[in-house]
Each structure stands twice: as structure tokens, then as C-alpha cells.
Write a protein that holds these residues in place. Structure first.
Motif, mmCIF file in Angstrom:
data_model
loop_
_atom_site.group_PDB
_atom_site.id
_atom_site.type_symbol
_atom_site.label_atom_id
_atom_site.label_comp_id
_atom_site.label_asym_id
_atom_site.label_seq_id
_atom_site.Cartn_x
_atom_site.Cartn_y
_atom_site.Cartn_z
ATOM 1 N N ALA A 198 1.025 -1.320 -0.105
ATOM 2 C CA ALA A 198 -0.116 -0.146 -0.278
ATOM 3 C C ALA A 198 0.822 1.165 -0.075
ATOM 4 O O ALA A 198 0.778 2.230 -0.943
ATOM 5 C CB ALA A 198 -1.142 0.000 1.299
ATOM 6 N N ASP A 199 1.907 1.389 0.728
ATOM 7 C CA ASP A 199 2.754 2.297 0.459
ATOM 8 C C ASP A 199 3.555 2.557 -0.780
ATOM 9 O O ASP A 199 3.323 3.744 -0.885
ATOM 10 C CB ASP A 199 4.101 2.001 1.721
ATOM 11 C CG ASP A 199 3.426 2.600 3.327
ATOM 12 O OD1 ASP A 199 2.555 2.915 3.390
ATOM 13 O OD2 ASP A 199 4.252 1.686 4.083
ATOM 14 N N VAL A 200 3.661 1.168 -0.838
ATOM 15 C CA VAL A 200 4.338 1.606 -2.925
ATOM 16 C C VAL A 200 3.915 2.234 -3.695
ATOM 17 O O VAL A 200 3.588 3.083 -4.608
ATOM 18 C CB VAL A 200 5.273 0.458 -3.110
ATOM 19 C CG1 VAL A 200 5.318 0.277 -4.516
ATOM 20 C CG2 VAL A 200 6.101 -0.205 -1.831
ATOM 21 N N ILE A 201 2.486 1.687 -3.342
ATOM 22 C CA ILE A 201 1.099 2.104 -4.600
ATOM 23 C C ILE A 201 0.843 3.290 -3.935
ATOM 24 O O ILE A 201 0.358 4.120 -4.990
ATOM 25 C CB ILE A 201 -0.620 1.110 -4.479
ATOM 26 C CG1 ILE A 201 0.359 0.346 -4.339
ATOM 27 C CG2 ILE A 201 -1.128 2.015 -4.514
ATOM 28 C CD1 ILE A 201 -1.160 -1.516 -4.263
ATOM 29 N N ARG A 202 1.005 3.861 -3.107
ATOM 30 C CA ARG A 202 0.389 5.682 -2.796
ATOM 31 C C ARG A 202 1.856 6.592 -3.481
ATOM 32 O O ARG A 202 1.809 7.292 -3.784
ATOM 33 C CB ARG A 202 0.425 5.517 -0.907
ATOM 34 C CG ARG A 202 -0.903 5.295 -1.060
ATOM 35 C CD ARG A 202 -0.629 5.969 0.739
ATOM 36 N NE ARG A 202 -0.362 5.034 1.787
ATOM 37 C CZ ARG A 202 -0.702 4.026 2.624
ATOM 38 N NH1 ARG A 202 -1.847 3.359 2.233
ATOM 39 N NH2 ARG A 202 0.134 3.176 2.886
ATOM 40 N N ALA A 203 3.127 5.812 -3.265
ATOM 41 C CA ALA A 203 3.997 6.540 -3.324
ATOM 42 C C ALA A 203 4.519 6.824 -5.546
ATOM 43 O O ALA A 203 4.570 7.808 -5.551
ATOM 44 C CB ALA A 203 5.142 5.785 -3.659
ATOM 45 N N VAL A 204 3.902 5.477 -5.833
ATOM 46 C CA VAL A 204 3.974 5.618 -7.559
ATOM 47 C C VAL A 204 2.270 6.117 -7.556
ATOM 48 O O VAL A 204 2.361 6.982 -8.635
ATOM 49 C CB VAL A 204 3.414 4.253 -8.318
ATOM 50 C CG1 VAL A 204 3.277 3.687 -9.269
ATOM 51 C CG2 VAL A 204 4.400 3.338 -7.663
ATOM 52 N N ALA A 205 1.693 6.101 -7.165
ATOM 53 C CA ALA A 205 -0.094 6.930 -7.339
ATOM 54 C C ALA A 205 0.261 8.417 -7.473
ATOM 55 O O ALA A 205 -0.237 9.526 -8.682
ATOM 56 C CB ALA A 205 -0.752 6.736 -6.493
ATOM 57 N N ALA A 206 1.157 8.805 -6.522
ATOM 58 C CA ALA A 206 1.395 10.315 -6.449
ATOM 59 C C ALA A 206 2.499 10.830 -7.224
ATOM 60 O O ALA A 206 1.958 12.109 -8.012
ATOM 61 C CB ALA A 206 2.801 10.469 -4.247
ATOM 62 N N LEU B 209 -2.320 9.471 -10.513
ATOM 63 C CA LEU B 209 -3.101 8.750 -10.312
ATOM 64 C C LEU B 209 -3.735 8.630 -9.167
ATOM 65 O O LEU B 209 -3.104 9.120 -7.553
ATOM 66 C CB LEU B 209 -2.895 7.668 -10.965
ATOM 67 C CG LEU B 209 -2.980 7.946 -12.855
ATOM 68 C CD1 LEU B 209 -2.100 6.164 -13.097
ATOM 69 C CD2 LEU B 209 -3.870 8.343 -13.276
ATOM 70 N N ALA B 210 -5.289 8.803 -8.552
ATOM 71 C CA ALA B 210 -5.303 8.198 -7.248
ATOM 72 C C ALA B 210 -4.770 6.178 -7.066
ATOM 73 O O ALA B 210 -4.589 5.827 -8.178
ATOM 74 C CB ALA B 210 -6.952 7.400 -7.705
ATOM 75 N N PRO B 211 -4.358 5.915 -5.623
ATOM 76 C CA PRO B 211 -3.889 4.985 -5.380
ATOM 77 C C PRO B 211 -4.658 3.726 -6.347
ATOM 78 O O PRO B 211 -4.383 2.704 -6.267
ATOM 79 C CB PRO B 211 -3.512 5.282 -3.974
ATOM 80 C CG PRO B 211 -3.682 6.686 -3.424
ATOM 81 C CD PRO B 211 -4.640 7.083 -4.623
ATOM 82 N N ARG B 212 -6.262 3.652 -6.217
ATOM 83 C CA ARG B 212 -6.781 2.476 -6.940
ATOM 84 C C ARG B 212 -7.394 2.292 -7.591
ATOM 85 O O ARG B 212 -7.016 0.973 -8.293
ATOM 86 C CB ARG B 212 -8.585 2.579 -6.100
ATOM 87 C CG ARG B 212 -8.584 4.091 -7.517
ATOM 88 C CD ARG B 212 -10.661 4.243 -7.168
ATOM 89 N NE ARG B 212 -11.047 5.640 -7.552
ATOM 90 C CZ ARG B 212 -11.121 6.778 -7.069
ATOM 91 N NH1 ARG B 212 -10.131 7.173 -6.518
ATOM 92 N NH2 ARG B 212 -11.161 7.885 -8.392
ATOM 93 N N GLU B 213 -5.874 3.031 -8.342
ATOM 94 C CA GLU B 213 -5.314 3.030 -10.703
ATOM 95 C C GLU B 213 -4.923 2.505 -10.238
ATOM 96 O O GLU B 213 -4.642 2.374 -11.372
ATOM 97 C CB GLU B 213 -5.982 4.444 -11.205
ATOM 98 C CG GLU B 213 -7.795 5.262 -11.342
ATOM 99 C CD GLU B 213 -6.921 6.824 -11.266
ATOM 100 O OE1 GLU B 213 -6.497 6.892 -13.037
ATOM 101 O OE2 GLU B 213 -6.849 7.444 -10.833
ATOM 102 N N ILE B 214 -3.885 2.148 -9.245
ATOM 103 C CA ILE B 214 -2.083 1.382 -9.284
ATOM 104 C C ILE B 214 -2.689 0.125 -8.706
ATOM 105 O O ILE B 214 -3.160 -0.034 -8.469
ATOM 106 C CB ILE B 214 -1.691 2.119 -8.620
ATOM 107 C CG1 ILE B 214 -1.633 3.554 -8.971
ATOM 108 C CG2 ILE B 214 -0.249 1.019 -8.579
ATOM 109 C CD1 ILE B 214 -1.056 4.022 -10.598
#
Length: 97
Positions: free
Chosen positions: A22-30, A34-39
Motif C-alpha cells: 500500500a505504501d509503494v502504491i501510494r508513492a507510485v500514484a503520487a 493518479l489515485a492509488p486505486r488506479e494502481i
């Protein structure tokens, strides 16, 4: 998708109770704006997000600061950073989890 947490299935906790994926997804999304739900875990950096080597380096620097770790370039394998799941696994291993 884990509806209770809004995280992809298979997102796992590790060191200090953190959900690494989840932390990696948030960093990638930022970075991708994009919204984290898109990753997802299968999101590919180059093909899906059009990340180049500079974007990937910036992402790694963010994660180093976020997790207070240092990546060892000698341990990067082919495909380590191809997907979000691959990067999450690498972070988890670096943290010793």
C-alpha cells in the motif's frame, strides 16, 4: 480488492506493521498523478505508467526516504522494478521482512 482497506488483494504487512504494498502504491500514484486505486500490483512502470529511468530513480529515492532504507544497486535483478509487486517485494526484502 480488500474492500475494508481499499487495498489490492495480497497487499501484505511487514516491518513495524506497515503495509509495504500500500505504501509503494501510494508513492507510485503520487508520482504518476493518479489515485492509488488506479494502481495495482501488476501495474508496469514503463509500459503502463510511461516511467523512464529518471522517474524510476526518483521513485526509489522517495521509497528510501519513506522506509529509511538504502537500495543496493548490486542486488537489482532483471525485472526487479518492472511491476509494483516486484518493487514491493524488493522493499520488503530490503527491510528484512
Amino acid at each position: 480488492m480488500d474492500a475494508a482497506q481499499g487495498l489490492p488483494d495480497g497487499a501484505t504487512s511487514s516491518a513495524a506493521g506497515r503495509d509495504i504494498t500500500a505504501d509503494v502504491i501510494r508513492a507510485v500514484a503520487a508520482m504518476a498523478k493518479l489515485a492509488p486505486r488506479e494502481i495495482t500490483g501488476t501495474t508496469r512502470f514503463r509500459q503502463d505508467l510511461d516511467f523512464d529511468s529518471t522517474n524510476i530513480l526518483e521513485l526509489l529515492m522517495r521509497l528510501e526516504a519513506e522506509f529509511d532504507i538504502e537500495f543496493d544497486p548490486d542486488t537489482f535483478g532483471a525485472g526487479t522494478f518492472e511491476t509494483v509487486d516486484g518493487l514491493s517485494s524488493y522493499v520488503r526484502e530490503t527491510l528484512g521482512g
